[in-house]
Design a protein around this motif. Sequence first.
Motif, PDB file in Angstrom:
ATOM      1  N   GLN A  34       1.166  -5.273  -1.412  1.00 23.18           N
ATOM      2  CA  GLN A  34       0.722  -3.899  -1.595  1.00 23.18           C
ATOM      3  C   GLN A  34       0.111  -3.694  -2.979  1.00 23.18           C
ATOM      4  N   TRP A  86      -2.386   1.181  -1.921  1.00 21.37           N
ATOM      5  CA  TRP A  86      -1.726   2.409  -2.362  1.00 21.37           C
ATOM      6  C   TRP A  86      -2.454   2.968  -3.571  1.00 21.37           C
ATOM      7  N   THR A  98       9.023  -5.383   4.826  1.00 23.78           N
ATOM      8  CA  THR A  98       9.048  -5.108   3.387  1.00 23.78           C
ATOM      9  C   THR A  98       7.665  -5.337   2.797  1.00 23.78           C
ATOM     10  N   SER A  99       7.457  -4.705   1.652  1.00 25.96           N
ATOM     11  CA  SER A  99       6.160  -4.817   0.996  1.00 25.96           C
ATOM     12  C   SER A  99       6.363  -4.959  -0.503  1.00 25.96           C
ATOM     13  N   LEU A 100       5.723  -5.948  -1.084  1.00 22.33           N
ATOM     14  CA  LEU A 100       5.781  -6.170  -2.524  1.00 22.33           C
ATOM     15  C   LEU A 100       4.601  -5.460  -3.180  1.00 22.33           C
ATOM     16  N   ILE A 101       4.899  -4.486  -4.034  1.00 23.98           N
ATOM     17  CA  ILE A 101       3.875  -3.680  -4.699  1.00 23.98           C
ATOM     18  C   ILE A 101       3.483  -4.350  -6.017  1.00 23.98           C
ATOM     19  N   ILE A 117       8.423   0.916   6.163  1.00 20.36           N
ATOM     20  CA  ILE A 117       8.280  -0.320   5.382  1.00 20.36           C
ATOM     21  C   ILE A 117       8.987  -0.071   4.056  1.00 20.36           C
ATOM     22  N   PHE A 163       8.233 -11.518   2.035  1.00 21.36           N
ATOM     23  CA  PHE A 163       7.984 -10.120   2.369  1.00 21.36           C
ATOM     24  C   PHE A 163       6.986 -10.063   3.507  1.00 21.36           C
ATOM     25  N   SER A 221       9.323  -0.753   0.345  1.00 23.53           N
ATOM     26  CA  SER A 221       8.420  -1.284  -0.683  1.00 23.53           C
ATOM     27  C   SER A 221       9.076  -1.236  -2.052  1.00 23.53           C
ATOM     28  N   SER A 222       8.719  -2.213  -2.888  1.00 22.16           N
ATOM     29  CA  SER A 222       9.219  -2.231  -4.258  1.00 22.16           C
ATOM     30  C   SER A 222       8.333  -3.107  -5.132  1.00 22.16           C
ATOM     31  N   ILE A 277      13.429  -6.583  -2.959  1.00 21.43           N
ATOM     32  CA  ILE A 277      12.931  -7.005  -1.649  1.00 21.43           C
ATOM     33  C   ILE A 277      13.829  -8.108  -1.092  1.00 21.43           C
TER      34      ILE A 277
END
Length: 131
Positions: A64, A89, A35-38, A14, A60, A16-17, A23
């Motif tokens: 996250q 996370w 994709t993962s949006l942090i 995945i 996304f 991630s950003s 993204i």
Amino acid sequence: IRTVKYFGLEKSCIISSFNPFSIKAVKKTAPDFPTSLIYSRSKKLPFILRYGAGRLFTGFSFIQPYYKLINPISIYLNKNIFHNPVIAWTVDDKAESNRLIGLGISGIISNDPSALLAGIKNPPAGSAGGR
């Protein structure tokens, strides 16, 4: 993206950003990549990136949040209103991982996943700990 493809990790990775525009660039180049949006509440981040508001700028696969921001209300909003699976996370505490799993998160990022798996009570079916 090239490196992930080179090693054949497309289904195990995945991207991630914190940056929604990063993204967006990944989605433009490789629309099928997960994709993962942090996000977190760190004051080191611009305000708009602290609460997941980057979701307004891009699509996304997962949201996250920092694990301490995850509670029943945030799970409800993300899963039922925004329709985003939640990945926590960085969780290294077994009790915390069990709390999050009980809330219904979709995944956990950890520095020591094998130790975390050993402490999970009732791991979800299909997970490495719930075979």
